[in-house]
Design a protein around this motif. Structure first.
Motif, PDB file in Angstrom:
ATOM      1  N   ALA A 102       6.633  -6.389 -17.176  1.00 52.69           N
ATOM      2  CA  ALA A 102       7.806  -6.487 -16.440  1.00 52.69           C
ATOM      3  C   ALA A 102       8.824  -5.481 -15.963  1.00 52.69           C
ATOM      4  O   ALA A 102       9.076  -4.738 -16.889  1.00 52.69           O
ATOM      5  CB  ALA A 102       8.514  -7.708 -16.931  1.00 52.69           C
ATOM      6  N   THR A 103       9.232  -5.536 -15.021  1.00 54.91           N
ATOM      7  CA  THR A 103      10.031  -4.330 -14.483  1.00 54.91           C
ATOM      8  C   THR A 103      11.691  -4.938 -14.014  1.00 54.91           C
ATOM      9  O   THR A 103      12.341  -4.187 -13.595  1.00 54.91           O
ATOM     10  CB  THR A 103       9.463  -3.707 -13.084  1.00 54.91           C
ATOM     11  N   LYS A 104      11.826  -6.062 -14.247  1.00 51.66           N
ATOM     12  CA  LYS A 104      13.157  -6.739 -14.229  1.00 51.66           C
ATOM     13  C   LYS A 104      13.485  -7.788 -15.136  1.00 51.66           C
ATOM     14  O   LYS A 104      12.763  -8.462 -15.652  1.00 51.66           O
ATOM     15  CB  LYS A 104      13.047  -7.386 -12.817  1.00 51.66           C
ATOM     16  N   GLY A 105      14.702  -7.883 -15.526  1.00 53.93           N
ATOM     17  CA  GLY A 105      15.298  -8.778 -16.610  1.00 53.93           C
ATOM     18  C   GLY A 105      16.524  -9.021 -16.055  1.00 53.93           C
ATOM     19  O   GLY A 105      17.313  -8.805 -15.396  1.00 53.93           O
ATOM     20  N   PHE A 106      16.619 -10.223 -16.401  1.00 50.40           N
ATOM     21  CA  PHE A 106      18.029 -11.337 -16.287  1.00 50.40           C
ATOM     22  C   PHE A 106      18.529 -11.842 -17.448  1.00 50.40           C
ATOM     23  O   PHE A 106      17.711 -12.118 -18.325  1.00 50.40           O
ATOM     24  CB  PHE A 106      17.718 -12.396 -15.498  1.00 50.40           C
ATOM     25  N   VAL A 107      19.977 -11.643 -17.872  1.00 50.91           N
ATOM     26  CA  VAL A 107      20.657 -12.079 -19.073  1.00 50.91           C
ATOM     27  C   VAL A 107      21.429 -13.429 -18.350  1.00 50.91           C
ATOM     28  O   VAL A 107      22.103 -13.343 -17.621  1.00 50.91           O
ATOM     29  CB  VAL A 107      21.490 -11.257 -19.617  1.00 50.91           C
ATOM     30  N   TYR A 108      20.875 -14.428 -18.718  1.00 46.73           N
ATOM     31  CA  TYR A 108      21.579 -15.674 -18.469  1.00 46.73           C
ATOM     32  C   TYR A 108      22.499 -16.242 -19.435  1.00 46.73           C
ATOM     33  O   TYR A 108      22.369 -16.682 -20.324  1.00 46.73           O
ATOM     34  CB  TYR A 108      20.816 -16.716 -18.157  1.00 46.73           C
ATOM     35  N   VAL A 109      23.837 -16.089 -18.964  1.00 42.60           N
ATOM     36  CA  VAL A 109      25.134 -16.130 -19.851  1.00 42.60           C
ATOM     37  C   VAL A 109      25.942 -17.503 -19.523  1.00 42.60           C
ATOM     38  O   VAL A 109      26.160 -17.669 -18.286  1.00 42.60           O
ATOM     39  CB  VAL A 109      25.997 -15.026 -19.979  1.00 42.60           C
ATOM     40  N   ARG A 110      26.161 -18.165 -20.366  1.00 43.74           N
ATOM     41  CA  ARG A 110      27.007 -19.314 -20.186  1.00 43.74           C
ATOM     42  C   ARG A 110      28.572 -18.930 -19.708  1.00 43.74           C
ATOM     43  O   ARG A 110      28.858 -17.827 -20.020  1.00 43.74           O
ATOM     44  CB  ARG A 110      27.232 -20.141 -21.375  1.00 43.74           C
ATOM     45  N   SER A 111      29.003 -19.804 -18.654  1.00 43.92           N
ATOM     46  CA  SER A 111      30.308 -19.644 -18.143  1.00 43.92           C
ATOM     47  C   SER A 111      31.345 -19.240 -19.051  1.00 43.92           C
ATOM     48  O   SER A 111      32.427 -18.933 -18.777  1.00 43.92           O
ATOM     49  CB  SER A 111      30.603 -20.401 -17.003  1.00 43.92           C
ATOM     50  N   GLU A 112      31.254 -20.022 -20.073  1.00 45.98           N
ATOM     51  CA  GLU A 112      32.413 -20.086 -21.171  1.00 45.98           C
ATOM     52  C   GLU A 112      32.611 -18.814 -21.985  1.00 45.98           C
ATOM     53  O   GLU A 112      33.318 -18.660 -22.969  1.00 45.98           O
ATOM     54  CB  GLU A 112      32.240 -21.119 -22.351  1.00 45.98           C
ATOM     55  N   TYR A 113      31.610 -17.677 -21.527  1.00 48.28           N
ATOM     56  CA  TYR A 113      31.722 -16.725 -22.405  1.00 48.28           C
ATOM     57  C   TYR A 113      32.204 -15.496 -21.425  1.00 48.28           C
ATOM     58  O   TYR A 113      31.416 -14.370 -21.133  1.00 48.28           O
ATOM     59  CB  TYR A 113      30.298 -16.188 -22.988  1.00 48.28           C
ATOM     60  N   PRO A 114      33.260 -15.493 -20.989  1.00 46.28           N
ATOM     61  CA  PRO A 114      33.734 -14.363 -20.022  1.00 46.28           C
ATOM     62  C   PRO A 114      33.869 -13.040 -20.483  1.00 46.28           C
ATOM     63  O   PRO A 114      33.609 -11.957 -20.032  1.00 46.28           O
ATOM     64  CB  PRO A 114      35.347 -14.747 -19.423  1.00 46.28           C
ATOM     65  N   HIS A 115      34.290 -12.800 -21.877  1.00 44.85           N
ATOM     66  CA  HIS A 115      34.502 -11.438 -22.410  1.00 44.85           C
ATOM     67  C   HIS A 115      33.021 -11.030 -22.570  1.00 44.85           C
ATOM     68  O   HIS A 115      32.472  -9.787 -22.369  1.00 44.85           O
ATOM     69  CB  HIS A 115      35.061 -11.442 -23.777  1.00 44.85           C
ATOM     70  N   ALA A 116      32.140 -11.895 -22.784  1.00 47.50           N
ATOM     71  CA  ALA A 116      30.623 -11.183 -23.235  1.00 47.50           C
ATOM     72  C   ALA A 116      29.951 -10.744 -21.768  1.00 47.50           C
ATOM     73  O   ALA A 116      29.529  -9.935 -21.719  1.00 47.50           O
ATOM     74  CB  ALA A 116      29.872 -12.391 -23.784  1.00 47.50           C
ATOM     75  N   VAL A 117      30.163 -11.781 -20.733  1.00 48.29           N
ATOM     76  CA  VAL A 117      29.842 -11.071 -19.342  1.00 48.29           C
ATOM     77  C   VAL A 117      30.555  -9.731 -19.155  1.00 48.29           C
ATOM     78  O   VAL A 117      29.533  -8.994 -18.501  1.00 48.29           O
ATOM     79  CB  VAL A 117      30.188 -12.252 -18.634  1.00 48.29           C
ATOM     80  N   ALA A 118      31.747  -9.755 -19.234  1.00 49.04           N
ATOM     81  CA  ALA A 118      32.292  -8.524 -18.910  1.00 49.04           C
ATOM     82  C   ALA A 118      31.697  -7.331 -19.814  1.00 49.04           C
ATOM     83  O   ALA A 118      31.445  -6.174 -19.137  1.00 49.04           O
ATOM     84  CB  ALA A 118      33.863  -8.642 -19.125  1.00 49.04           C
ATOM     85  N   VAL A 119      31.495  -7.393 -20.998  1.00 46.87           N
ATOM     86  CA  VAL A 119      31.062  -6.221 -21.918  1.00 46.87           C
ATOM     87  C   VAL A 119      29.443  -5.928 -21.447  1.00 46.87           C
ATOM     88  O   VAL A 119      28.935  -4.982 -21.176  1.00 46.87           O
ATOM     89  CB  VAL A 119      31.185  -6.605 -23.260  1.00 46.87           C
ATOM     90  N   MET A 120      28.730  -6.969 -21.289  1.00 48.63           N
ATOM     91  CA  MET A 120      27.336  -6.980 -20.847  1.00 48.63           C
ATOM     92  C   MET A 120      27.249  -6.056 -19.482  1.00 48.63           C
ATOM     93  O   MET A 120      26.392  -5.292 -19.384  1.00 48.63           O
ATOM     94  CB  MET A 120      26.510  -8.269 -20.640  1.00 48.63           C
ATOM     95  N   ASN A 121      28.348  -6.537 -18.621  1.00 48.76           N
ATOM     96  CA  ASN A 121      28.066  -5.873 -17.350  1.00 48.76           C
ATOM     97  C   ASN A 121      28.143  -4.318 -17.333  1.00 48.76           C
ATOM     98  O   ASN A 121      27.591  -3.595 -16.785  1.00 48.76           O
ATOM     99  CB  ASN A 121      29.132  -6.553 -16.161  1.00 48.76           C
ATOM    100  N   LYS A 122      29.206  -3.890 -18.150  1.00 49.77           N
ATOM    101  CA  LYS A 122      29.730  -2.637 -18.397  1.00 49.77           C
ATOM    102  C   LYS A 122      28.693  -1.816 -19.067  1.00 49.77           C
ATOM    103  O   LYS A 122      28.249  -0.743 -18.646  1.00 49.77           O
ATOM    104  CB  LYS A 122      30.974  -2.539 -19.359  1.00 49.77           C
ATOM    105  N   ALA A 123      28.148  -2.548 -20.116  1.00 54.47           N
ATOM    106  CA  ALA A 123      27.130  -1.879 -20.725  1.00 54.47           C
ATOM    107  C   ALA A 123      25.747  -1.702 -19.832  1.00 54.47           C
ATOM    108  O   ALA A 123      25.009  -0.449 -20.174  1.00 54.47           O
ATOM    109  CB  ALA A 123      26.568  -2.913 -21.963  1.00 54.47           C
TER     110      ALA A 123
END
Length: 518
Positions: free
Chosen positions: A215-236
């Motif tokens: 596989a050459t592409k990955g997606f992390v499907y995060v619940r909308s109630e986790y805004p801090h997790a979304v922000a950290v993952m995007n930066k990482a």
């Protein structure tokens, strides 16, 4: 040396006042003219001690907690920058009993490193697993993961290696790795802790999965109630891409792998893998009939690996230390460690990573410390809102997939919610049916209609209307839902309902008729 102060930026710690403490410490540093570096680390998971502040000293890290903004001035007066004693002093973090008793493999860095420092990640063994994987063939990587005994940590407990091998052996012009981070079960927070406290371990695990399956592409499907997790993952992800961990040449190898973060719209059913895929494709999240399996035709009809956050985050340690090392922990077919999340009416709430095999009683009474109210434990729900309620009589059950299944229970995502003796189990059974009715995608009749009729029937039992007849009807409804539903939402709702009826029958008896005083 400039002092380093660690203050969690984890959502759980923030909810308990960590941001106010961070501001108070920054203000005190400025007022006293002290130069220091504040690091916003993840939480170590001992939430009953949050906000837990740590300071790096010549003799190692020293922790204090739970710290309030009003404690900050006296902390400085006590010399906490050099580990001075204070009423909030806890000593070395890894010597705190709740943390010292754990076997930390997946969560080894959580709360220790700077979540967004790749250098800090590598200092503590990060990328060793990926480096080793790059020296192996895809088949050899899959074989190592299979040999480790790793099973899906999202609830189903399906062997991870078998899923990967299916995708590896399936031809396709494009393949995907999808991380299910739609952590929606009550009393669960392990996925969020990893994403906020050690995001690179998830990125590393997904990259290894990509190399192993083509596989050459990955997606992390995060619940909308986790805004801090979304922000950290995007930066990482951005940091990893710039460092060459992700991209056209992973760590300068011939392998390509990139990934992105997608946010869900708040549907519990999208935790089911096929509903998640529909949501990722921009459709309404509804369960798909199987076959075809996602491993054959998943995202956009291509071969797809779908794993939970903890499953993928466990892969780097396996590829670093070897399958035999990981397999040495656990019992039976449940190998490795499991991050147990202890919540509800409990004295010591938090995340406890340990090898499979501890009994439920040990977890609740010894690790969790019993109830926060001090009242007797009446029931423990394991596995989220669709998990069975276990009474004290079953507290000798070892934490193992097969052992729980043998007692009509499930480990699920390893969330434990504790209830004291004031809990009304009829109301809990009703809640399970109501939850299913609200969250059902509506595709299959047993789930959509069965849960609604379940609520109505339990209401009749509560009202004392033909209780025996209606209890039999609830049992029949549960049987239909369990074996007739398309997915685990309708299929597992009978677990909390039937366990409540079976283990707490007195709560389903009509209330005594009160005779009015003459």
């Amino acid at each position: 040396m400039i002092p380093r102060i660690y203050i969690p930026g984890d959502s759980g710690a923030l909810a308990l006042g960590a941001e106010k403490v961070a501001k108070a410490i920054a203000s005190e540093l400025a007022e006293r003219g002290i130069e220091a570096k504040i690091v916003r680390n993840g939480s170590r998971g001992a939430y009953f001690l949050e906000p837990m502040v740590e300071v790096a000293t010549a003799n190692g890290r020293v922790s204090y907690g739970p710290v309030k903004p009003s404690d900050v001035k006296s902390l400085f007066d006590s010399g906490f920058l050099t580990g001075g004693h204070h009423k909030r002093w806890l000593g070395a973090p890894d010597k705190i009993p709740f943390l010292a008793k754990q076997t930390r493999l997946t969560f080894a860095r959580c709360g220790v490193t700077d979540p967004l420092s790749l250098e800090s990640y590598k200092k503590y063994g990060g990328l060793n697993g990926l480096t080793n994987a790059l020296g192996l063939t895809p088949a050899a990587i899959v074989a190592e993961v299979t040999e480790s005994g790793l099973r899906g940590r999202g609830g189903a407990g399906f062997p991870t290696g078998i899923k990967w091998k299916t995708v590896l052996d399936t031809s396709g012009d494009r393949k995907y790795i999808v991380c299910n981070a739609d952590e929606g079960d009550s009393g669960t927070f392990a996925d969020r802790m990893i994403m906020e406290g050690d995001p690179f371990v998830l990125i590393e695990g997904m990259t290894i999965a990509g190399i192993a399956t083509g596989a050459t592409k990955g997606f992390v499907y995060v619940r909308s109630e986790y805004p801090h997790a979304v922000a950290v993952m995007n930066k990482a992800v951005e940091i990893a891409r710039k460092a060459g961990v992700l991209g056209a040449s992973v760590l300068r190898s011939a392998h390509a792998f990139d990934m992105e973060i997608r946010v869900g719209a708040g549907a519990y059913v999208c935790g089911e893998e096929t509903a998640l895929l529909d949501s990722l494709e921009g459709k309404r999240g509804m369960v798909r009939a199987k076959p075809p399996l996602p491993a054959h035709k998943g995202l956009f009809g291509k071969p797809t690996v779908i794993n939970n956050v903890i499953s993928l985050a466990s892969v780097p340690i396996i590829m670093d230390k070897g399958a035999a090392f990981y397999k040495d922990f656990g019992m039976g077919r449940s190998r490795g460690t499991i991050p147990i999340q202890i919540a509800g009416n409990v004295k010591y709430a938090g995340l406890f990573e340990a090898a499979f095999g501890m009994t439920l009683g040990e977890i609740v009474d010894e690790i969790g410390g019993g109830t926060a109210t001090g009242r007797p434990v009446k029931a423990v729900q394991v596995g989220g809102p669709l998990g069975a309620y276990f009474p004290r009589a079953l507290f000798d059950t070892p934490f193992d997939y097969e052992a729980f299944a043998a007692k009509d229970g499930l480990i699920g995502h390893a969330g434990i919610v504790v209830f004291d003796d004031t809990a009304d189990m009829l109301k809990q059974a009703r809640f399970a049916m109501e939850f299913c009715a609200i969250e059902s995608c509506g595709k299959c009749t047993p789930c959509r209609i069965g849960s609604t009729r379940g609520v109505e029937t339990i209401d009749r039992i509560a009202a004392g209307i033909e209780p025996e007849k209606n209890l039999a009807l609830v049992t029949d409804l549960c049987n239909t839902m369990k074996f007739g539903s398309l997915c685990a939402l309708g299929g597992f709702t009978p677990y909390p309902v039937m366990s409540s009826i079976t283990h707490f029958p007195d709560d389903f008896k009509p209330a005594p008729v009160r005779v009015a005083a003459e």
